[in-house]
Structure formats: C-alpha cells, structure tokens
Motif scaffolding. Sequence first.
Motif, PDB file in Angstrom:
ATOM      1  N   LYS A  93      53.530  23.629  46.162  1.00  0.00           N
ATOM      2  CA  LYS A  93      53.332  25.072  46.236  1.00  0.00           C
ATOM      3  C   LYS A  93      52.892  25.645  44.896  1.00  0.00           C
ATOM      4  N   GLN A  94      52.401  24.774  44.006  1.00  0.00           N
ATOM      5  CA  GLN A  94      51.881  25.226  42.732  1.00  0.00           C
ATOM      6  C   GLN A  94      50.447  24.733  42.579  1.00  0.00           C
ATOM      7  N   ALA A  95      49.572  25.585  42.088  1.00  0.00           N
ATOM      8  CA  ALA A  95      48.165  25.203  41.918  1.00  0.00           C
ATOM      9  C   ALA A  95      47.558  26.010  40.783  1.00  0.00           C
ATOM     10  N   VAL A  96      46.566  25.423  40.136  1.00  0.00           N
ATOM     11  CA  VAL A  96      45.774  26.146  39.150  1.00  0.00           C
ATOM     12  C   VAL A  96      44.332  26.095  39.616  1.00  0.00           C
ATOM     13  N   ASP A  97      43.671  27.245  39.624  1.00  0.00           N
ATOM     14  CA  ASP A  97      42.282  27.321  40.065  1.00  0.00           C
ATOM     15  C   ASP A  97      41.375  27.271  38.846  1.00  0.00           C
ATOM     16  N   PHE A  98      40.723  26.121  38.657  1.00  0.00           N
ATOM     17  CA  PHE A  98      39.841  25.888  37.521  1.00  0.00           C
ATOM     18  C   PHE A  98      38.536  26.646  37.750  1.00  0.00           C
ATOM     19  N   ALA A  99      38.067  27.368  36.722  1.00  0.00           N
ATOM     20  CA  ALA A  99      36.879  28.217  36.855  1.00  0.00           C
ATOM     21  C   ALA A  99      37.079  29.178  38.015  1.00  0.00           C
ATOM     22  N   GLY A 100      38.170  29.928  37.936  1.00  0.00           N
ATOM     23  CA  GLY A 100      38.621  30.764  39.055  1.00  0.00           C
ATOM     24  C   GLY A 100      37.904  32.078  39.245  1.00  0.00           C
ATOM     25  N   GLY A 101      36.826  32.315  38.494  1.00  0.00           N
ATOM     26  CA  GLY A 101      36.039  33.530  38.726  1.00  0.00           C
ATOM     27  C   GLY A 101      36.867  34.792  38.583  1.00  0.00           C
ATOM     28  N   TRP A 102      36.723  35.698  39.519  1.00  0.00           N
ATOM     29  CA  TRP A 102      37.438  36.974  39.456  1.00  0.00           C
ATOM     30  C   TRP A 102      38.907  36.865  39.846  1.00  0.00           C
ATOM     31  N   GLY A 103      39.348  35.693  40.259  1.00  0.00           N
ATOM     32  CA  GLY A 103      40.746  35.522  40.632  1.00  0.00           C
ATOM     33  C   GLY A 103      41.023  35.781  42.100  1.00  0.00           C
ATOM     34  N   VAL A 104      39.978  35.818  42.923  1.00  0.00           N
ATOM     35  CA  VAL A 104      40.155  36.107  44.349  1.00  0.00           C
ATOM     36  C   VAL A 104      41.005  35.035  45.029  1.00  0.00           C
ATOM     37  N   LEU A 105      40.670  33.763  44.798  1.00  0.00           N
ATOM     38  CA  LEU A 105      41.410  32.679  45.454  1.00  0.00           C
ATOM     39  C   LEU A 105      42.868  32.660  44.998  1.00  0.00           C
ATOM     40  N   VAL A 106      43.109  32.862  43.721  1.00  0.00           N
ATOM     41  CA  VAL A 106      44.483  32.875  43.213  1.00  0.00           C
ATOM     42  C   VAL A 106      45.293  33.958  43.909  1.00  0.00           C
ATOM     43  N   ARG A 107      44.709  35.143  44.044  1.00  0.00           N
ATOM     44  CA  ARG A 107      45.431  36.241  44.694  1.00  0.00           C
ATOM     45  C   ARG A 107      45.702  35.929  46.166  1.00  0.00           C
ATOM     46  N   LEU A 108      44.706  35.377  46.858  1.00  0.00           N
ATOM     47  CA  LEU A 108      44.882  35.038  48.266  1.00  0.00           C
ATOM     48  C   LEU A 108      45.955  33.965  48.448  1.00  0.00           C
ATOM     49  N   LEU A 109      45.964  32.963  47.571  1.00  0.00           N
ATOM     50  CA  LEU A 109      46.981  31.914  47.663  1.00  0.00           C
ATOM     51  C   LEU A 109      48.370  32.477  47.391  1.00  0.00           C
ATOM     52  N   ARG A 110      48.484  33.336  46.416  1.00  0.00           N
ATOM     53  CA  ARG A 110      49.782  33.938  46.119  1.00  0.00           C
ATOM     54  C   ARG A 110      50.243  34.806  47.287  1.00  0.00           C
TER      55      ARG A 110
END
Length: 275
Positions: A93-110
């Motif tokens: 349940k932990q991940a780091v998004d490499f070259a995550g752009g605007w952070g859209v994927l990080v926010r959706l995953l959270r």
Amino acid sequence: MATTSDNTVEKVSCKCRLCGAQSQYVFKGPLLDLEIAYYKCQTCDYLQTETPTWLGIAYEHPINSSDTGIMERNLRNTDVTIAVLSVFAGGEKQAVDFAGGWGVLVRLLRDRGVDARWMDKYSDNLFARGFEYDSKQSREHLALTAFEVFEHLENPLEEIRQMVKISSFVLFSTQLRAENSIPPQSWWYLGAEHGQHIGFFSLRTLEWLARELGMHVVSDGRSYHALTERPINRIFWKPVLWLSKPIAWLVTLRHESLILEDHQRHSQVSHSRKE
C-alpha cells in the motif's frame, strides 16, 4: 556516412544510449521544426534519436498540449496500480510515482487508500503537495510506478538504475515496437509534435535490460510491464491487467481512503502556520 533522401549526410552509427554498443542509422524524420536521425542498436534493439539537443524547448511545458488522454490514462493507471500491487506485490500500500507530473496519479491513489508519494525533476506538484517522496523512506514494502517515462529518458540505464534503487518492484508503461523492427516515420509514438520521446523499446530491449539489472521482466507485449526482484507468473499478468478495474474496486473496499486524513494533515499544518 549515409546519404538520406534529401541528400543530407548522417552518421552511419552512434553509441547506444542504453547499452553502449553501436546503433545503426535507420531513417530521418521530423521532430518539432527539425529533421532528426534515428538509430537502432543491434545488441539490445533499442531505437533512439540522435543526441537530443532540443529538450530545453520540448520541456518548456512538461505536460505537452497534445497529451489529451492524460486524465483517462491516470484513471486507468490507478486501477492497474492497485490491481498489480494487490496480486503481485503482496498487497503493498506504499508507492512512489517517478516523474509524477502534476501529481494526478498520486492524488488518485491516495484517494483509494494507497500511501503514494510524488517525485519529478521537471514538473510542479499541483495535486499532491505535501506528499513528495522522501529518500529516507524505507525501500521495504514500497513499489515504484513510472508510467510513460522510459521513452523520455536521456540516460536510460542510469535513470532506471535509480528507480530500482528506490524499489525492487517497478511497474511502468511504454509502448513497445515489434522486435527487430523499424517503425514507420508516421508512428504516433515518435511524438514528433512535442519532441519529448527520444528512446523506444521492444520486448527484446526489456529482456536485455532485466538481465543487465539482474531482475525479471514481465510484459503484456504492448504497453504495461514490470521489473521485479522476484519473477511474476506471466500466465496471470494479462488477465490481471484486463480485470484491473473490478480487482481494484474490490481491493478498494478493504482500503480506507486517505482523503480525510490528508485533509486533516493539511489543516493542522495551515493552523500551525497561522499561530
């Protein structure tokens, strides 16, 4: 030297940016307002542009305007990440998004209960502020995602080594060429309109990469792949991708969203600043 159809002269070969062997000239094509040469490596089958001197122009806007599928792709990648981590990475349940752009994927995953973190040296973090990756974070129980990144890498082996230092489970996407093939100059993935795509993989290239890193690779043969420390049963890879949406939905039922927790965290920080 080789003479092209417009009577300009190109180098017959150059050094492969992935494996260091010799890449042979294959064609010349348009990119931005340039005409640039492409080379294919006989050793690892990596297809690359000539030295990309135009990247300063290409990254004036890190998210290029022709990327109209960015939101739909992030929704799809959210499901794929949750499903793949659940089935193949022990439910991490932990991940780091490499070259995550605007952070859209990080926010959706959270939002779906995954403790995701952002990192990107080119882009601003607009949607996941406060959840940047900390290099002190434990490598154990941590996965790394790199969606639509590999084709951008100027020093691919060096930068992919950085990824696997962060995590031994790298889930990524890049559109594959057929092995030993030379794509037509009209291939959309060359990205001639934005100039950010400078290297192109085949399954043979990924297999060379996995051997070089001492890792295993699994692929759907098209766009979704993983580099892992432990081998993944290839029989189940494609079915999990096909069923990622319902799998992710079922997994999310067991995960508590981080929306409220993140809101409270930001509210506390804001309150402490006012004091």
